[in-house]
Design a protein around this motif. Structure first.
Motif, PDB file in Angstrom:
ATOM      1  N   ILE A  17       0.861  -1.181   0.000  1.00  0.00           N
ATOM      2  CA  ILE A  17       0.000   0.000   0.000  1.00  0.00           C
ATOM      3  C   ILE A  17       0.893   1.225   0.000  1.00  0.00           C
ATOM      4  N   VAL A  18       0.543   2.212  -0.800  1.00  0.00           N
ATOM      5  CA  VAL A  18       1.254   3.483  -0.801  1.00  0.00           C
ATOM      6  C   VAL A  18       0.296   4.501  -0.194  1.00  0.00           C
ATOM      7  N   LEU A  19       0.645   4.975   1.008  1.00  0.00           N
ATOM      8  CA  LEU A  19      -0.246   5.789   1.819  1.00  0.00           C
ATOM      9  C   LEU A  19       0.546   6.853   2.548  1.00  0.00           C
ATOM     10  N   PRO A  20       0.350   8.123   2.286  1.00  0.00           N
ATOM     11  CA  PRO A  20      -0.425   8.656   1.175  1.00  0.00           C
ATOM     12  C   PRO A  20       0.358   8.494  -0.126  1.00  0.00           C
ATOM     13  N   CYS A  21      -0.358   8.581  -1.217  1.00  0.00           N
ATOM     14  CA  CYS A  21       0.283   8.470  -2.525  1.00  0.00           C
ATOM     15  C   CYS A  21       0.189   9.827  -3.218  1.00  0.00           C
ATOM     16  N   SER A  22       1.333  10.468  -3.380  1.00  0.00           N
ATOM     17  CA  SER A  22       1.348  11.764  -4.062  1.00  0.00           C
ATOM     18  C   SER A  22       1.042  11.566  -5.544  1.00  0.00           C
ATOM     19  N   MET A  23       0.614  12.621  -6.192  1.00  0.00           N
ATOM     20  CA  MET A  23       0.335  12.554  -7.627  1.00  0.00           C
ATOM     21  C   MET A  23       1.621  12.294  -8.407  1.00  0.00           C
ATOM     22  N   ASN A  24       2.753  12.779  -7.909  1.00  0.00           N
ATOM     23  CA  ASN A  24       4.043  12.516  -8.543  1.00  0.00           C
ATOM     24  C   ASN A  24       4.354  11.018  -8.508  1.00  0.00           C
ATOM     25  N   THR A  25       4.194  10.395  -7.358  1.00  0.00           N
ATOM     26  CA  THR A  25       4.461   8.959  -7.236  1.00  0.00           C
ATOM     27  C   THR A  25       3.476   8.164  -8.073  1.00  0.00           C
ATOM     28  N   LEU A  26       2.203   8.540  -8.038  1.00  0.00           N
ATOM     29  CA  LEU A  26       1.185   7.848  -8.832  1.00  0.00           C
ATOM     30  C   LEU A  26       1.525   7.933 -10.326  1.00  0.00           C
ATOM     31  N   ALA A  27       1.928   9.106 -10.782  1.00  0.00           N
ATOM     32  CA  ALA A  27       2.277   9.288 -12.195  1.00  0.00           C
ATOM     33  C   ALA A  27       3.470   8.419 -12.576  1.00  0.00           C
ATOM     34  N   LYS A  28       4.499   8.390 -11.718  1.00  0.00           N
ATOM     35  CA  LYS A  28       5.664   7.558 -11.997  1.00  0.00           C
ATOM     36  C   LYS A  28       5.277   6.083 -12.095  1.00  0.00           C
ATOM     37  N   ILE A  29       4.463   5.627 -11.151  1.00  0.00           N
ATOM     38  CA  ILE A  29       4.040   4.222 -11.168  1.00  0.00           C
ATOM     39  C   ILE A  29       3.244   3.925 -12.430  1.00  0.00           C
ATOM     40  N   SER A  30       2.396   4.867 -12.849  1.00  0.00           N
ATOM     41  CA  SER A  30       1.519   4.623 -14.008  1.00  0.00           C
ATOM     42  C   SER A  30       2.285   4.474 -15.316  1.00  0.00           C
ATOM     43  N   VAL A  31       3.484   5.067 -15.399  1.00  0.00           N
ATOM     44  CA  VAL A  31       4.267   4.961 -16.635  1.00  0.00           C
ATOM     45  C   VAL A  31       5.511   4.092 -16.466  1.00  0.00           C
ATOM     46  N   GLY A  32       5.637   3.443 -15.315  1.00  0.00           N
ATOM     47  CA  GLY A  32       6.736   2.498 -15.120  1.00  0.00           C
ATOM     48  C   GLY A  32       8.065   3.115 -14.738  1.00  0.00           C
TER      49      GLY A  32
ATOM     50  N   LYS B  86      -1.069  -7.724  -5.093  1.00  0.00           N
ATOM     51  CA  LYS B  86      -1.966  -6.649  -4.685  1.00  0.00           C
ATOM     52  C   LYS B  86      -1.186  -5.365  -4.410  1.00  0.00           C
ATOM     53  N   LEU B  87      -1.607  -4.294  -5.093  1.00  0.00           N
ATOM     54  CA  LEU B  87      -1.040  -2.966  -4.895  1.00  0.00           C
ATOM     55  C   LEU B  87      -2.199  -1.996  -4.678  1.00  0.00           C
ATOM     56  N   ILE B  88      -2.150  -1.289  -3.555  1.00  0.00           N
ATOM     57  CA  ILE B  88      -3.187  -0.308  -3.215  1.00  0.00           C
ATOM     58  C   ILE B  88      -2.532   1.056  -3.158  1.00  0.00           C
ATOM     59  N   LEU B  89      -3.121   2.018  -3.856  1.00  0.00           N
ATOM     60  CA  LEU B  89      -2.645   3.398  -3.815  1.00  0.00           C
ATOM     61  C   LEU B  89      -3.726   4.259  -3.166  1.00  0.00           C
ATOM     62  N   ALA B  90      -3.314   5.096  -2.222  1.00  0.00           N
ATOM     63  CA  ALA B  90      -4.239   5.998  -1.526  1.00  0.00           C
ATOM     64  C   ALA B  90      -3.891   7.441  -1.884  1.00  0.00           C
ATOM     65  N   PRO B  91      -4.319   7.886  -3.090  1.00  0.00           N
ATOM     66  CA  PRO B  91      -4.010   9.258  -3.502  1.00  0.00           C
ATOM     67  C   PRO B  91      -4.728  10.252  -2.593  1.00  0.00           C
ATOM     68  N   ARG B  92      -4.063  11.367  -2.304  1.00  0.00           N
ATOM     69  CA  ARG B  92      -4.594  12.279  -1.310  1.00  0.00           C
ATOM     70  C   ARG B  92      -4.809  13.702  -1.805  1.00  0.00           C
ATOM     71  N   GLU B  93      -4.933  13.900  -3.090  1.00  0.00           N
ATOM     72  CA  GLU B  93      -5.102  15.249  -3.622  1.00  0.00           C
ATOM     73  C   GLU B  93      -6.549  15.502  -4.016  1.00  0.00           C
ATOM     74  N   MET B  94      -6.984  16.758  -3.903  1.00  0.00           N
ATOM     75  CA  MET B  94      -8.330  17.133  -4.317  1.00  0.00           C
ATOM     76  C   MET B  94      -8.303  18.604  -4.693  1.00  0.00           C
ATOM     77  N   PRO B  95      -8.905  19.004  -5.786  1.00  0.00           N
ATOM     78  CA  PRO B  95      -9.589  18.174  -6.764  1.00  0.00           C
ATOM     79  C   PRO B  95      -8.586  17.426  -7.636  1.00  0.00           C
ATOM     80  N   LEU B  96      -9.069  16.422  -8.328  1.00  0.00           N
ATOM     81  CA  LEU B  96      -8.225  15.591  -9.179  1.00  0.00           C
ATOM     82  C   LEU B  96      -8.210  16.152 -10.595  1.00  0.00           C
TER      83      LEU B  96
END
Length: 175
Positions: free
Chosen positions: A70-85, A104-114
Motif C-alpha cells: 500500500i502506498v499511503l499517502p500516494c502523491s500525484m508525482n508517485t502515482l504518475a511515476k508508477i503509471s508509466v513504469g 496486490k497494490l493499493i494506492l491511496a491518492p490524497r489530492e483534491m480536486p483531481l
C-alpha cells in the motif's frame, strides 16, 4: 502476511503512521518512504524500514515473496511515476514489481480536486489491477473525532488487505 507500506508526499503522514501502528503483530511489515515524505517513524519491533535510494533492497525483487503493498499517502508525482513504469527509487521500483508480479497494490491518492491527468493515471493503473483507494469517509459509522475518521479509513484499507479489525462499526451494525 508480508506487507510493504510505501509513504510518499507530506500530506497524510499522520494517517500513514497510524496505519502502521494499527497493523496486527502477525503482519510482517516493511516501510519505505520517499524523500518528500518528511515522516520519521520510530523503529518498532517487526518493522523494517528501507532507504528509498536502496533499489537493491530485498523488496525491490520479484523473488521476494510479498502479499501486498500500500502506498499511503500516494502523491500525484508517485502515482504518475508508477503509471508509466518509472522506477527511479525503491518505492516506485517496488510498486513496479508488485504490478509485474500481479500482486496486490493499493494506492491511496490524497489530492483534491483531481486533474484529468491524475484521473487518467488512476484509470490506467486500475485497468492493470491496482486498487485505487483514496481516503474517503463513509459517514454511516458516525465518526466523532479525528481518530474515529482515521480508524474508519485504516479499517477500509485493512478490509482491502484482508486484515481483520474492529476499527469502525460496519453498515447495519448497531450504530
Amino acid at each position: 502476511m508480508r506487507l510493504i507500506v510505501g509513504i510518499s508526499g507530506a500530506s497524510g503522514a499522520r494517517l500513514a503512521k497510524r496505519f502502521v501502528e494499527a497493523l496486527p503483530k502477525d503482519v510482517e511489515s516493511y516501510i519505505v518512504q520517499s524523500e518528500s515524505a518528511k515522516v520519521v517513524f520510530e523503529r518498532e519491533e517487526g518493522i523494517k524500514e528501507f532507504e528509498n535510494s536502496d533499489i537493491s533492497a530485498s523488496i525491490a525483487s520479484g523473488s521476494f515473496k510479498c502479499d501486498a503493498m500500500i502506498v499511503l499517502p500516494c502523491s500525484m508525482n508517485t502515482l504518475a511515476k508508477i503509471s508509466v513504469g518509472i522506477a527511479d527509487n525503491l518505492l516506485t521500483r517496488t510498486a513496479a514489481v508488485m504490478i509485474k508480479e500481479k500482486r496486490k497494490l493499493i494506492l491511496a491518492p490524497r489530492e483534491m480536486p483531481l486533474s484529468s491527468i491524475a484521473l487518467e493515471n488512476m484509470l490506467k493503473l486500475s485497468n492493470l489491477g491496482v486498487i485505487i483507494a483514496p481516503p474517503v469517509l463513509g459517514y454511516y459509522s458516525k465518526q466523532q473525532s479525528l481518530e474515529d475518521m482515521e480508524n474508519f479509513l485504516i479499517g477500509k484499507w485493512f478490509d482491502l488487505l484482508g486484515i481483520e479489525h474492529k476499527l469502525f462499526k460496519r453498515w447495519g451494525e448497531n450504530l
